[in-house]
Each structure stands twice: as structure tokens, then as C-alpha cells.
Enzyme design. Structure first.
Site, short mmCIF file in Angstrom:
data_model
loop_
_atom_site.label_atom_id
_atom_site.label_comp_id
_atom_site.label_asym_id
_atom_site.label_seq_id
_atom_site.Cartn_x
_atom_site.Cartn_y
_atom_site.Cartn_z
N HIS A 3 54.22 111.20 71.56
CA HIS A 3 53.79 110.17 72.14
C HIS A 3 54.83 109.89 73.31
CE1 HIS A 3 51.62 108.13 68.77
NE2 HIS A 3 51.14 109.46 68.81
N GLU A 52 56.65 107.44 74.32
CA GLU A 52 57.98 106.86 73.68
C GLU A 52 58.93 107.99 73.08
OE1 GLU A 52 54.87 103.55 72.62
OE2 GLU A 52 55.02 105.90 72.86
N CYS A 56 56.43 105.45 66.69
CA CYS A 56 57.46 105.15 67.55
C CYS A 56 58.32 103.74 67.51
CB CYS A 56 56.46 105.04 69.05
SG CYS A 56 55.56 106.56 69.47
#
Length: 157
Positions: free
Chosen positions: A61, A63, A94
Site C-alpha cells: 500500500h 503508506e 498500514c
């Protein structure tokens, strides 16, 4: 009616950079358009966009990619005093990575009403049970981010 948050010029600048990365994720990789930048003392130390599909990695992801980038640049895994700007509310995975990395602040654009972990669905990022607290603010460029996401998913249907 409550007043709108007072966003600084730097807040605006960094969220616009995160939005550029979100567009890059979609345009270059066909990924869900989410971007993130990690800032320390006014300098970008990490940047990322969604790469789960292209990297065959469910943890890639925006992040996490930004945290990995910062880790390589700083040769560390802790990022005290940093601010993460991200175009979508972090998920539980995350959120925990941000807590473990000791990020100081998270500013996100749009809420994620399906998997958001900063209060929308889960309270992971904002839970008082953790030994590290992260300041969370939301709504900066929310309409722009939400439109990017809506258009992306509308094209996929």
C-alpha cells in the site's frame, strides 16, 4: 457548524504531492489511486503509491511503500517527528505499521468507509491502547481524492 481545519501551505503542498503519486499509481500501474509522502523537518524522506498489483505484494500500500522508502534513505525503521500525508484513510495494516514506525502525525484526504482504521470503521490508528500516539487530521483535499477513487472504480465496473 464547525470550522474547517486550518491547513498550512506546507500541508497543501505535501498533500498535492501525494495526489500526484496517486495519479501515477493509476496511470502507470493500473493501481487504486492512493499516494503517500513522509515528511521530516520540511523534507520528503519517503514517497509511495499503491503497488500491490505490479509488485504482487498485498502489503504494498502507498503508506507501506513510503515507509520502506524512508527506511532505506535514513537507514532506520523509526520515524519520530514525521508527518505522513496520504490520500486515503489508512487501513488496519498500514495503521499498525505507522504506529510501529513512531510516525508523529497522519494527515489523510478521504475517509475509507469500508476499511478505514483512523475512526471510520476501525479505531486502530487512534486507539489509546497503544504505547505510541499519532495525531490524526483528515479532510485535506478530500473531494479531489474521493473523485479520483470514484472515477477509478467507475471505470472498472
Amino acid at each position: 457548524m464547525s470550522a474547517l481545519p486550518d491547513w498550512s501551505a506546507d500541508d497543501q503542498r505535501w498533500m498535492l504531492r501525494a495526489l500526484e503519486l496517486a495519479r501515477h499509481a493509476e496511470d502507470q500501474f493500473g493501481e487504486v489511486p492512493v499516494g503517500a509522502v513522509l515528511i521530516l523537518d520540511g523534507e520528503m524522506i519517503g514517497a509511495g503509491c499503491n503497488r500491490s498489483i505490479i509488485d504482487h505484494d498485498p502489503s504494498a500500500h502507498a503508506e507501506i511503500v513510503a515507509l520502506r522508502d524512508a527506511g532505506q534513505r535514513l537507514r532506520n525503521y523509526r520515524f519520530t517527528g514525521t508527518t505522513l500525508y496520504v490520500t486515503l484513510e489508512p487501513c488496519a495494516m498500514c495503521a499498525m505499521a505507522l504506529i510501529h514506525a513512531r510516525v508523529a502525525r497522519v494527515i489523510y484526504a478521504a475517509p475509507d468507509l469500508k476499511t478505514g482504521a483512523a475512526g471510520s470503521v476501525f479505531d486502530t490508528l487512534i486507539s489509546a491502547r497503544h504505547n505510541h500516539r499519532i495525531e490524526v487530521r483528515q479532510g485535506l483535499q478530500a473531494d479531489t481524492s474521493a473523485l479520483l477513487l470514484r472515477d477509478f472504480f467507475r471505470q472498472r465496473r
